[in-house]
Every structure is written in structure tokens, then in C-alpha cells.
Scaffold this active site. Structure first.
Site, PDB file in Angstrom:
ATOM      1  N   LEU A  29       0.846  -1.170   0.024  1.00 48.93           N
ATOM      2  CA  LEU A  29      -0.100   0.005   0.106  1.00 48.93           C
ATOM      3  C   LEU A  29       0.802   1.261  -0.081  1.00 48.93           C
ATOM      4  CD1 LEU A  29      -2.650  -0.944   2.598  1.00 48.93           C
ATOM      5  CD2 LEU A  29      -2.852  -1.104   0.134  1.00 48.93           C
ATOM      6  N   GLY A  30       2.029   1.192   0.424  1.00 48.38           N
ATOM      7  CA  GLY A  30       2.711   2.386   0.373  1.00 48.38           C
ATOM      8  C   GLY A  30       4.154   1.919   1.107  1.00 48.38           C
ATOM      9  N   GLY A  32       8.338   3.625   2.797  1.00 48.86           N
ATOM     10  CA  GLY A  32       9.155   4.622   3.228  1.00 48.86           C
ATOM     11  C   GLY A  32      10.832   4.331   3.229  1.00 48.86           C
ATOM     12  N   ALA A  35      10.299   1.607   6.303  1.00 53.92           N
ATOM     13  CA  ALA A  35       8.978   1.121   6.611  1.00 53.92           C
ATOM     14  C   ALA A  35       8.244   0.847   5.294  1.00 53.92           C
ATOM     15  CB  ALA A  35       8.043   1.923   7.665  1.00 53.92           C
ATOM     16  N   LYS A  52       2.211  -2.779   8.810  1.00 52.09           N
ATOM     17  CA  LYS A  52       3.123  -1.810   8.736  1.00 52.09           C
ATOM     18  C   LYS A  52       4.546  -2.367   9.177  1.00 52.09           C
ATOM     19  CE  LYS A  52       4.705   3.034  10.232  1.00 52.09           C
ATOM     20  NZ  LYS A  52       4.476   3.970  10.899  1.00 52.09           N
ATOM     21  N   VAL A 106      -7.180   1.767   6.158  1.00 51.86           N
ATOM     22  CA  VAL A 106      -7.820   2.888   5.851  1.00 51.86           C
ATOM     23  C   VAL A 106      -7.410   3.120   4.344  1.00 51.86           C
ATOM     24  CG1 VAL A 106      -7.735   5.500   5.929  1.00 51.86           C
ATOM     25  CG2 VAL A 106      -6.967   4.070   7.901  1.00 51.86           C
ATOM     26  N   ASP A 149       3.800  15.616  13.314  1.00 50.77           N
ATOM     27  CA  ASP A 149       3.858  15.083  11.730  1.00 50.77           C
ATOM     28  C   ASP A 149       2.626  15.300  11.039  1.00 50.77           C
ATOM     29  OD1 ASP A 149       5.609  14.686   9.523  1.00 50.77           O
ATOM     30  OD2 ASP A 149       5.326  12.459   9.853  1.00 50.77           O
ATOM     31  N   LYS A 151       0.476  16.439   8.487  1.00 50.38           N
ATOM     32  CA  LYS A 151       0.846  16.871   6.758  1.00 50.38           C
ATOM     33  C   LYS A 151      -0.301  16.070   6.055  1.00 50.38           C
ATOM     34  CE  LYS A 151       4.488  13.620   6.311  1.00 50.38           C
ATOM     35  NZ  LYS A 151       5.932  13.105   6.047  1.00 50.38           N
ATOM     36  N   ASN A 154      -0.618  12.402   5.759  1.00 53.15           N
ATOM     37  CA  ASN A 154      -0.966  11.731   7.170  1.00 53.15           C
ATOM     38  C   ASN A 154      -2.435  11.882   7.688  1.00 53.15           C
ATOM     39  OD1 ASN A 154       1.543  10.485   7.382  1.00 53.15           O
ATOM     40  ND2 ASN A 154       2.277  12.200   8.692  1.00 53.15           N
ATOM     41  N   ASP A 171       0.179   7.486  11.134  1.00 53.35           N
ATOM     42  CA  ASP A 171       1.411   7.638  11.296  1.00 53.35           C
ATOM     43  C   ASP A 171       2.044   8.411  12.456  1.00 53.35           C
ATOM     44  OD1 ASP A 171       4.298   7.445  10.924  1.00 53.35           O
ATOM     45  OD2 ASP A 171       4.309   8.041   8.644  1.00 53.35           O
ATOM     46  N   THR A 190       8.445  17.285   8.495  1.00 55.13           N
ATOM     47  CA  THR A 190       8.594  17.644   7.040  1.00 55.13           C
ATOM     48  C   THR A 190       8.812  19.422   7.147  1.00 55.13           C
ATOM     49  OG1 THR A 190       7.246  15.972   6.460  1.00 55.13           O
ATOM     50  CG2 THR A 190       7.614  17.541   4.848  1.00 55.13           C
TER      51      THR A 190
END
Length: 490
Positions: A29-30, A32, A35, A52, A106, A149, A151, A154, A171, A190
Site C-alpha cells: 500500500l505504501g 518509506g 517502513a 506496517k 484506511v 507530523d 501533513k 498523514n 503515522d 517535514t
């Protein structure tokens, strides 16, 4: 989610079992820097979650992975929270390399992506989304938890198929519990969304989240980022100077109440910045139609164009660095000093230009000399290689001739062996014949001896026997020797 009281991070324990034994791991799904999030299905219930996988730092000296203390802090905070606008933690597993957080799935995507797909956006819709963000942050702040964090990436939607989707804050990798009387400083987050106190390495508190909400609201209503510069250093300088404005190009359709809400959040002094409770009571959040100017009360709500927001989201997705969550922006803490040092270095480089030019020319001359030498060595090597190839071909030819000679000799030896076998057979036959002849002669001599003994009592028989034996031996030796010699003529 299972509620748990807050424990010291070093008290956190995770299931030392393979997550794959309990969940079917699906698509990514994503991801980093440290992670990766994958879709998963619980085998016992069939329910879907998000797994995760957080890469653990293997040693204190290593810079790869997340240290266990940070992972434990994130898990500890997630175990405390239970709110409709905050992602929930279902379970935690650990193996040799990763800690795996089983989280609420989600699947509605990012809020900004959803809004960018719309043709237009009313302020009433915008306030409904900001209100949900504020509700989630309010829950955290009542527990003295700062997200640090906040943004667009998130702020996710649980399901985007309904008109007003449900927002989920995700997150919590940078989240901290703020303790009264304990000073907390750090440089993280960020750059585009961090508060001035983070950039200046000042004590941090819940107020940092409120600044981030102000930036998010500004972008949501205009599609422009208030402090974003061409470089990270410029962005941080704009933040510390609180250098922004409401450009008429972006805010011509925005109400004054919305601008007032943003102004009261983007305040450098943390004591003068809106608290979460004050933000929830702000007229722009509290009101619906009242947010419009009096001359607009009898008209339809102003529709904000989402074209610039669409451009902003596209730009962010194309330039987003991997894993904003765990990126350490410590190198920006002393940005002014760094810029001064760079400038000083540039002057030093300019002054050393002539010296560098001479060095370059010397290196070029050395290179040319070395190139000629290598060229000559290369020619010698090629000649030697050619000679070796010639010698190799000669050896191959000799090997071929030797192989043929060996084959011929082998054939000759085979013929001689066959002849030898034939001679051995003939010799055996002659030996048997000779043995038979000798036996016959012995019998004949024996008969002569008997007769002589009967007729001659004075030894004439013995003499006869001796003469006869000698004659027979000579005859046999002569006849059989000639036959054997004749047969040996190959």
C-alpha cells in the site's frame, strides 16, 4: 483495538511470532525509507488490516532502520488512543529484522487527493474536513500527546465513496507524550509543515501541531504552500520569519473568517497561537452559512477552485522524498551557519582556481604520458599474445601427430599380441606332441632292455640301450628344434 495504560517504552513487549502464521500478507500500500505497509487479511476472522513493517536498527552505531525506543514509543501511544478520527492499532508482532504493526485498514486515500478530484470546493465542505482534523488532534492533546507530523500525506480517508468521507490521522512515528516540567527538544518532521520552534531547536509542545494545521488549511483553501521555497533552507528561513501572505490570486474567493483562522494559527509565539480548544471555537469552524460575507448571504456559497490544489498534489507526489516520517532534518538546525560556511567555501574555491587549473594541466600531462606508456605496453602484450597463439597451434599440431602415432603403435601391439597368442597355442601343441613321443620312446627302450636281458648276459643289452637312447635323443633334438625354429619365423 485493545486499550492499554501508558508504560515505559522499555517495558513494551511484542509477540515473538511470525505474522504470516496469523495473517495472509497481500499487496503493498505504501513504503518509506524504513517502513513498508502491506494489505493483510486475518486468517481466523477474514477481516482486512494494514501491516506496517518497520525495519529495526540493528545497532546503535547504525543509521539504517528505526531504533527500538522510537518503535516502542509509537506503539505505546497507539495503544492509548481510541477515537473515530485516529487510526487504531490491532496487534504487534516482532521478528529478527522487523516490528510489524497490524493497523486499521484506511483505504480511501489521502484527503488532498480526494479534494483535488472535485471540480470545486465550498468553504462549508472545507470546514467539515478541518473540523474532523481538529477533533482528532483535540483527543490527542487532551492526553498530552503531540503528533508532530501533521501533513496531507498523514490525513487519510476511511472510505471516499460517501459525500463527506471520514478522516483518519495516521503515522505516529514522531508522536511524543508531553510531560509537564520536562523540556523536550528535537528537529524532525517535514520542513514545509514544521513550526518555527522546531526549526530554532526550542522547547516543543502541543502548539507545534496547531501551526501545522494552519499550513494545511492554507493549502486546502488555495492550492499554494505558505512557506515553501525553492530549497529546504529557503523554506525554513520563511518559517522562522513567518514570511507569508494571502495572495489575491489564490484567496480572492476566500472568506475573511477563513483567513483569520489561518492568521491565528501561523503565529510564531507559541503562547499567542490558537490552542486546539480555541480553534474548535473559532467562528469559521463553528459557523456554516455565517462564514460568508453579508453581501453573500442571499447567494450560493462561494465555490473554491481545486485546480491549484490538484497541481499541488501532483507536484508533491512527484517530488516527495521516501519516508518523510523518519527523515531527520537535523542538518537544517543551523541553516544560517551552513549557508555562511558554504559561501566562505565558494570564495576559497574561487581563490584557488588558478592553482586548480595548474593541477589539472599537470594531471592531463601525466595522463597523456601514462596513456602512451600503456599503449606501448599494450602493443607488446598483443605481440606476445600472438606469439603464444602460434606456439599453442604448434603444440596442438604435435599433439595431433603424437595421438596418431600412439594409435598406430597400439594397432601394431595388438597384432603382435594376437601372433604371440597363436605361437603360445602352437608351442603348447608341440609340447604335448613331444611329451607323447618321449613317452613312446621310453616305452620302446624299456622293451629293448627287457629283451636284451633275456638274450645277452654279458651287458650287450646295456650298450645297445645306451646307443639307442643317444640316437633317439639326437633325432628328437634335431627334428623338434628345427620345427620350433621354423614356427618362430614371424
Amino acid at each position: 483495538m485493545v486499550q492499554a495504560s501508558m508504560r515505559s517504552p522499555n517495558m513494551e513487549t511484542f509477540k515473538q511470532q511470525k505474522v504470516e502464521d496469523f495473517y495472509d500478507i497481500g499487496e503493498e500500500l505504501g513504503s518509506g525509507q524504513f517502513a513498508i505497509v502491506k494489505k493483510c487479511r486475518e486468517k481466523s476472522t477474514g477481516l482486512e488490516y494494514a501491516a506496517k513493517f518497520i525495519k529495526k536498527r540493528q545497532s546503535r552505531a547504525s543509521r539504517r532502520g528505526v531504533c527500538r525506543e522510537e518503535i516502542e514509543r509509537e506503539v505505546s501511544i497507539l495503544r492509548q488512543v481510541l477515537h473515530p478520527n485516529i487510526i487504531t492499532l490491532h496487534d504487534v508482532y516482532e521478528n529478527r529484522t522487523d516490528v510489524v504493526l497490524i493497523l486499521e485498514l484506511v483505504s480511501g486515500g489521502e484527503l488532498f487527493d480526494f479534494l483535488a478530484q472535485k471540480e470545486s470546493l465550498s468553504e462549508e465542505e472545507a470546514t467539515s474536513f478541518i473540523k474532523q482534523i481538529l477533533d482528532g488532534v483535540n483527543y490527542l492533546h487532551t492526553k498530552k500527546i503531540a503528533h508532530f507530523d501533521l501533513k496531507p500525506e498523514n490525513i487519510m480517508l476511511l472510505d471516499k465513496t460517501i459525500p463527506i468521507p471520514h478522516i483518519k490521522l495516521i503515522d505516529f512515528g514522531l508522536a511524543h507524550e508531553i510531560e509537564d516540567g520536562v523540556e523536550f527538544k528535537n528537529i524532525f518532521g517535514t520542513p514545509e509543515f514544521v513550526a518555527p520552534e522546531i526549526v530554532n531547536y526550542e522547547p516543543l509542545g502541543l502548539e507545534a501541531d496547531m501551526w501545522s494545521i494552519g499550513v494545511i488549511t492554507y493549502i486546502l483553501l488555495s492550492g499554494a504552500s505558505p512557506f515553501l521555497g525553492d530549497t529546504k533552507q529557503e523554506t525554513l528561513a520563511n518559517i522562522t520569519a513567518v514570511s507569508y501572505d494571502f495572495d489575491e490570486e489564490f484567496f480572492s474567493q476566500t472568506s475573511e473568517l477563513a483567513k483569520d483562522f489561518i492568521r491565528k494559527l501561523l503565529v510564531k509565539e507559541t503562547r499567542k497561537r490558537l490552542t486546539i480548544q480555541e480553534a474548535l471555537r473559532h467562528p469559521w469552524i463553528m459557523s456554516k452559512g455565517e462564514a460568508r460575507a453579508p453581501e453573500q448571504w442571499k447567494t450560493q456559497p462561494t465555490q473554491l477552485k481545486t485546480k491549484r490544489l490538484r497541481e499541488y498534489t501532483l507536484k508533491c507526489h512527484s517530488s516527495m522524498p521516501p519516508n518523510n516520517t523518519y527523515v531527520n532534518f537535523e542538518r537544517f538546525a543551523h541553516v544560517v551557519e551552513d549557508v555562511a560556511q558554504v559561501d566562505k567555501g565558494c570564495h576559497a574555491l574561487a581563490g584557488a582556481h588558478d592553482t586548480l587549473q595548474d593541477d589539472v594541466e599537470a594531471l592531463v600531462a601525466i595522463y597523456n604520458e601514462k596513456e602512451a606508456w600503456y599503449r606501448e605496453e599494450n602493443e607488446n602484450a598483443r605481440h606476445n599474445l600472438s606469439q603464444l597463439k602460434y606456439e599453442f597451434r604448434k603444440v596442438e599440431s604435435l599433439k595431433k601427430l603424437l595421438r596418431e602415432d600412439i594409435q598406430t603403435t597400439g594397432a601394431s601391439l595388438g597384432g603382435m599380441a594376437r601372433k604371440l597368442d597363436h605361437l603360445q597355442v602352437q608351442f603348447e601343441a608341440l609340447r604335448q606332441q613331444l611329451s607323447a613321443d618321449v613317452q613312446w620312446m621310453q616305452e620302446l627302450v624299456s622293451s629293448f632292455q627287457l629283451e636284451s636281458r633275456n638274450t645277452d648276459g654279458y651287458g650287450l643289452g646295456s650298450a645297445f640301450h645306451q646307443n639307442t637312447s643317444e640316437s633317439l635323443s639326437e633325432l628328437l633334438n634335431r627334428s623338434h628344434t628345427e620345427e620350433i625354429l621354423a614356427s618362430l619365423k614371424l
